[in-house]
Design a protein around this motif. Structure first.
Motif, PDB file in Angstrom:
ATOM      1  N   LYS A 187      26.757  40.932  48.982  1.00 17.98           N
ATOM      2  CA  LYS A 187      28.213  40.938  49.148  1.00 17.98           C
ATOM      3  C   LYS A 187      28.701  39.496  49.172  1.00 17.98           C
ATOM      4  O   LYS A 187      27.902  38.553  49.210  1.00 17.98           O
TER       5      LYS A 187
ATOM      6  N   SER B 193      31.393  48.926  52.445  1.00 16.67           N
ATOM      7  CA  SER B 193      32.083  49.331  51.222  1.00 16.67           C
ATOM      8  C   SER B 193      32.196  48.175  50.226  1.00 16.67           C
ATOM      9  O   SER B 193      32.244  48.391  49.023  1.00 16.67           O
TER      10      SER B 193
ATOM     11  N   THR C 249      34.726  45.777  50.062  1.00 18.07           N
ATOM     12  CA  THR C 249      36.104  45.684  49.567  1.00 18.07           C
ATOM     13  C   THR C 249      36.371  44.333  48.914  1.00 18.07           C
ATOM     14  O   THR C 249      36.826  44.252  47.771  1.00 18.07           O
TER      15      THR C 249
ATOM     16  N   THR D 119      34.214  42.032  48.056  1.00 20.42           N
ATOM     17  CA  THR D 119      33.293  41.775  46.960  1.00 20.42           C
ATOM     18  C   THR D 119      33.861  42.314  45.672  1.00 20.42           C
ATOM     19  O   THR D 119      33.834  41.666  44.626  1.00 20.42           O
ATOM     20  N   GLU D 120      34.398  43.537  45.774  1.00 20.53           N
ATOM     21  CA  GLU D 120      34.970  44.162  44.593  1.00 20.53           C
ATOM     22  C   GLU D 120      36.184  43.365  44.103  1.00 20.53           C
ATOM     23  O   GLU D 120      36.352  43.126  42.908  1.00 20.53           O
TER      24      GLU D 120
ATOM     25  N   GLY E 193      34.639  41.906  41.086  1.00 23.33           N
ATOM     26  CA  GLY E 193      34.859  43.039  40.194  1.00 23.33           C
ATOM     27  C   GLY E 193      33.810  44.116  40.280  1.00 23.33           C
ATOM     28  O   GLY E 193      33.861  45.108  39.583  1.00 23.33           O
ATOM     29  N   ALA E 194      32.815  43.919  41.139  1.00 24.05           N
ATOM     30  CA  ALA E 194      31.797  44.962  41.313  1.00 24.05           C
ATOM     31  C   ALA E 194      31.470  45.048  42.803  1.00 24.05           C
ATOM     32  O   ALA E 194      31.661  44.073  43.540  1.00 24.05           O
ATOM     33  N   PRO E 195      31.002  46.199  43.265  1.00 26.59           N
ATOM     34  CA  PRO E 195      30.700  46.309  44.703  1.00 26.59           C
ATOM     35  C   PRO E 195      29.484  45.478  45.119  1.00 26.59           C
ATOM     36  O   PRO E 195      29.285  45.239  46.300  1.00 26.59           O
TER      37      PRO E 195
ATOM     38  N   THR F 231      27.058  41.881  44.290  1.00 26.27           N
ATOM     39  CA  THR F 231      27.049  40.633  43.539  1.00 26.27           C
ATOM     40  C   THR F 231      25.765  39.869  43.803  1.00 26.27           C
ATOM     41  O   THR F 231      25.226  39.908  44.910  1.00 26.27           O
TER      42      THR F 231
END
Lengths: 350, 340, 294
Positions: C41, C57, C59, C61-62, C66-68, C70
């Protein structure tokens, strides 16, 4: 004081059979010996009675009450182990007192009861020692004292003498016999030593491969073995067993010909006789060369090869023969036992 | 084995230990009675148009020469041991006369760096050792009650806190108890104080370090006790069952006495290990709240100014501490061997 | 061993033991799983001021990547900060330490186990005292001479120091292990015409591997896990993994970079996991060998 009943008792581990449907009634005050080679199920049977091993099938009743689901401590039994099972950090006195202490018996009684138990097995001089400072025989007496201090309904003894040297074994054996005479507590005693069984038991149960082979008094078992296993297990040396054929009342095998078995059907049989019942003669039913000669002290033992087996014959101590020298033995039909060649079961003579 | 062949077999390991354990101890002893040379100061008169002024400067040349001539520094005897950073004899004297009562005296005493480190090290050692043994014993009893197939995986996971690098294990826990970490958030939730920070409070920091110590030491105790439980003589255990002992009495009278030698052994090992507690203080960045003797030495050695003499003196004091802790064992070995 | 009437624990006790064990397993394993998960993350999730659920979750990171999940932390540590160099140093140090300690240790341990003289006993006691020395106290003894003789900072110096610090423990383990190899074995070889060393080489070496492997595991752990010696004796460019992590903490406490430390922590722990997985039996037997036999 109580009797013990084993009803259809079985023990299996997976497919391995430890004890096979055992039925037995042990009378109140009886001294019963479970005898057999190692792995025969005798110790398993005792451990099931003690509650140290679960039963697979069947019931155990002590004094008429089913005890299967009781914990060992609630069965009112005492047990003496082969390696004694003493508490190494406690003194002899504390070891003997332990069962009283953990059962919440009033403190006031402890001292007197411990002293009485230790006097019974002559341990008074060692009470303050630790088990590590005792000899094997003394340790075994501590285990005995710990068993009797509580006055249980049943004594269980698991090969209690097998860790002792030969001389001590004889004296401790006598002590156990005397103890039972005094206390008259129902006792189950496990051993692989037939002499212990013969000297101690009211009745002997011979076991092999989980199954009971014969139940009887020591004399019964010695004189009338129920099958070839018992015949071959009891006695020192064991009974001679010769496989041969019965034809018209005459038993025949290589170098063996014994007449006089009227009324026995023709066919293959196993013949047995004890070495001490036969005697050396000029001519006889067995004639064969000497295989070995051993001097036993009060007698000597001649072994010959006959009927495809080694056959022992007891002779006078001054009897001398060279190895290979042919001798003969007198083996009359009336000292012989006959067993079914296929099942090994005893054939009763008419 | 003959002396001759023993000598050759033992030579490599003896050389290694002599050069890198025995010799450094001597080196530490010597360093602790020498202090670095002070710089050679010279007075220079600068005469300018407005008259002469005397200034002092460091004579680099002379300083280097002196340092090269006597690389050990100057001999100061036991001065370093008694200065403020170590035994602080005169400071204690002053505290003793100034303090109104014993309580104040002790709290001020612990404010002195060496005594603070000593008190944390001892507290840590004597809390972590017994508690980790107890926790390990209970885990061993529980695992012993498990069905056989579950024991392997349980042992695997139980080993992790011990096997992991101490610095790393400390960091992992530290990040979790950070006020923004998962445990930190949980503590804030429990206490109802959204600003609660373990890092900010000395008692909390001590508790966390000790919890970490127990967490990382318990697996060792567990594994040893678990193996010990497998060797409890079955006969004696069954005797106790038949004699009427309850489960607890069997533990009390049969298992615990049997495990006593193991407990002594592990206590010895754990006291040695816990006395050197060091990495978790770095991981937890706890030096503001708790210092151990090892950390005290480390912080003297590191940094721009390497205070070698000070570190050496603390090292000697630490070694004396270890010897005092081990002395009961050593004396007992001495005696039992003398008898034999 | 089957469970019996006697062994059967009451349901309440079994429940209590089970619950305790679950509690312990969470305590033992959860921190690792949590950190492993969090290492993928961004910092804002791993250290979430808003809600710890963000770490689960991912959040932020996404939002940031752009992805859950990394791999930024790993990239930053291994490539940007050149953690691979530290990894390489660690491999060099641990392999050398294990090989040299075992060589010295088997020779010395064998000698101690076969010597009937009193000095063998006292050597073991001295080793025990050495074992008790905190390594950092020894380090303060090394620095001055190492500076003087220009030995400081190099890998070989650290290796031989770790070997020496490791010797007391290795000697104890291997001595007790060699004592369990019957004397008859080498004595009969010597009667048959071997010298002491030939007996060791032809008869003892072939049967000593189980004990040597177990001891080697612990030597490995000591060298791998060491911080006190490696951090003080190695120059910056020669640092091994563990002190390298510490240097991340000191220098890169800026936003995002703490995740380098998290990623490298996971990287350092992973080999240990694998080690325990394959050598659990040896580790357990090694821990108990000295203890159970007394």
């Amino acid at each position: 004081m109580a009797d013990i009943q084993l009803q259809n008792l079985s023990k299996r581990w997976g497919t391995f059979v430890g004890v096979q449907t055992m039925n037995l009634h042990i009378a109140d005050g009886e001294f019963l010996v479970l005898l057999g080679p190692s792995g025969c199920g005798k110790t398993t049977t005792m451990r099931m009675i003690a509650g140290l091993e679960d039963t697979t099938e069947g019931d155990i009743l002590i004094g008429g009450a089913r005890v299967n689901d009781l914990e060992p401590k609630d069965r009112d039994i005492a047990m003496v182990f082969q390696s004694y099972g003493l508490y190494p950090t406690m003194t002899v006195y504390e070891n003997i007192r332990f069962p009283l202490k953990v059962r919440g018996i009033p403190q006031a009684e402890h001292h007197e009861r411990v002293m009485r138990a230790s006097a019974t097995v002559e341990l008074d001089d060692f009470l303050q020692r630790k088990p590590a400072a005792l000899s094997g025989g003394q340790r075994q007496r501590v285990a005995l004292a710990r068993a009797i201090v509580r006055k249980p309904k049943v004594f269980l003894m698991d090969e209690p003498l097998s860790n002792l040297d030969a001389k001590l074994r004889v004296s401790t054996r006598a002590q156990i016999k005397n103890l039972h005479h005094e206390l008259k507590t129902t006792t189950i005693y496990v051993t692989h030593d037939q002499i212990e069984a013969m000297t101690l038991a009211d009745r002997v149960v011979v076991m092999n491969k989980g199954a009971v082979q014969q139940v009887g008094t020591p004399l019964d078992i010695y004189d009338r073995p129920a099958n070839t296993f018992v015949a071959g297990f009891i006695g020192s040396p064991a009974m001679n067993l010769i496989e041969g054929r019965m034809t018209g009342g005459v038993f025949e095998a290589d170098r063996v010909r014994i007449p006089g078995f009227g009324g026995i059907a023709d066919g293959p049989v196993t013949l047995g006789f004890r070495a001490e019942d036969a005697r050396i003669a000029d001519t006889g039913e067995i004639a064969a060369p000497v295989y070995s000669m051993e001097l036993l002290g009060d007698a000597s033992m001649a072994t010959v090869q006959a009927g495809g087996a080694l056959v022992a014959i007891k002779a006078a101590k001054d009897f001398m023969a060279q190895i290979g020298q042919p001798i003969a033995a007198h083996v009359p039909a009336d000292i012989c036992h006959l067993f079914d060649a296929a099942t090994g079961q005893r054939i009763e003579r008419p | 084995m003959k002396h001759r062949s023993f000598f050759w077999f033992f030579l490599p390991t003896a050389t290694a230990m002599l050069l890198f354990i025995a010799f450094p101890i001597v080196s530490v002893l010597i360093q602790s009675v020498y202090a670095p040379h002070e710089q050679v100061i010279i007075e220079v008169e600068n005469c300018g148009p407005f008259g002469c002024t005397a200034t002092t400067t460091v004579d680099q040349e002379a300083t280097r020469a002196l340092r090269e001539a006597q690389p050990m520094g100057r001999f100061v005897g036991l001065d370093i041991y008694f200065n403020r950073a170590h035994l602080a004899v005169s400071e204690i004297g002053a505290l003793w006369t100034a303090a109104p009562d014993l309580g104040t005296f002790f709290s001020r005493l612990l404010g002195l760096p060496f005594y603070g480190a000593l008190s944390f090290t001892l507290t840590y050692t004597f809390l972590v050792t017994p508690f980790s043994l107890m926790l390990g014993f209970v885990i061993a009893l529980s695992v012993n009650a498990l069905p056989r197939i579950l024991r392997g995986p349980t042992i695997f996971f139980s080993l992790l806190p011990m096997i992991v690098t101490p610095l790393v294990g400390g960091l992992i826990l530290f990040w979790m108890i950070d006020s923004r970490g998962v445990l930190g958030a949980f503590f804030q939730y429990l206490s109802g104080d959204p600003d609660l920070s373990v890092k900010a409070s000395t008692p909390m920091m001590w508790v966390m370090l000790i919890v970490y110590g127990i967490w990382s030491s318990a697996p060792f105790a567990f594994v040893v006790y678990y193996a010990g439980l497998q060797t409890v003589p079955q006969d004696t255990l069954e005797s106790a069952m038949i004699d009427g002992a309850t489960r607890w009495q069997r533990i009390r009278y049969v298992m615990l006495p049997h495990l006593l030698p193991l407990t002594t052994f592990m206590a010895l090992i754990k006291i040695m290990d816990n006395f050197r507690v060091f990495e978790p203080i770095i991981s937890f960045q706890a030096s503001a709240h708790a210092q151990s003797l090892s950390y005290f030495i480390y912080s003297d050695l590191g940094g721009e100014t390497r205070l070698l003499s000070s570190a050496a003196a603390t090292s000697v004091l630490t070694i004396i501490g270890i010897v005092i802790l081990l002395s009961p064992v050593l004396v007992r070995t001495w005696r039992s061997f003398g008898k034999a | 061993m089957s469970t019996t009437v006697a062994d059967r624990r009451p349901a309440s006790l079994r429940l209590a033991l089970g619950a305790f064990l679950v509690f312990w397993l969470i305590l033992a394993a959860f921190p690792f799983l949590w950190t492993l998960w969090g290492s993928f993350k961004v910092e804002g999730d791993f250290f979430s001021r808003a809600d710890w659920m963000n770490a689960v979750s991912g959040t932020l990171t996404e939002a940031e990547t752009g992805a859950p999940f990394t791999g930024d932390g790993y990239y930053g540590a291994w490539v940007q900060e050149e953690f691979w160099r530290a990894g390489l140093n660690t491999v060099i140090v641990t392999v050398s330490v294990v090989v040299i300690s075992l060589t010295f240790g088997t020779l010395g341990g064998y000698a101690l186990s076969r010597s009937p003289y009193r000095y063998a006993f006292w050597l073991l006691i001295i080793a025990l005292v050495f074992r008790a020395m905190p390594p950092i106290t020894l380090v303060s003894g090394y620095l001055l001479p190492f500076f003087e003789w220009n030995l400081w900072g190099h890998l070989p110096t650290t290796i031989i120091v770790l070997v020496a610090i490791n010797q007391p423990f290795t000697l104890w383990m291997l001595t007790s292990f060699f004592r369990n190899i019957p004397k008859d074995l080498d004595e009969s070889a010597m009667v048959d015409g071997c010298s002491r060393f030939q007996a060791f080489r032809h008869v003892i070496i072939p049967v000593m591997w189980p004990g040597v492997i177990t001891t080697g595991l612990f030597s490995f752990l000591l060298a791998y896990n060491d911080f006190a010696v490696t951090s003080m004796l190695l120059s910056r460019e020669n640092l091994t993994m563990v002190p390298k992590i510490e240097s991340f903490l000191g220098t890169t406490q800026t936003r995002g970079n703490v995740m380098f430390a998290v990623a490298s922590v996971v990287s350092v722990t992973a080999p240990l996991f694998i080690l325990v997985m394959f050598f659990q039996r040896q580790i357990v037997s090694g821990l108990t060998a000295g203890a159970v036999k007394g």
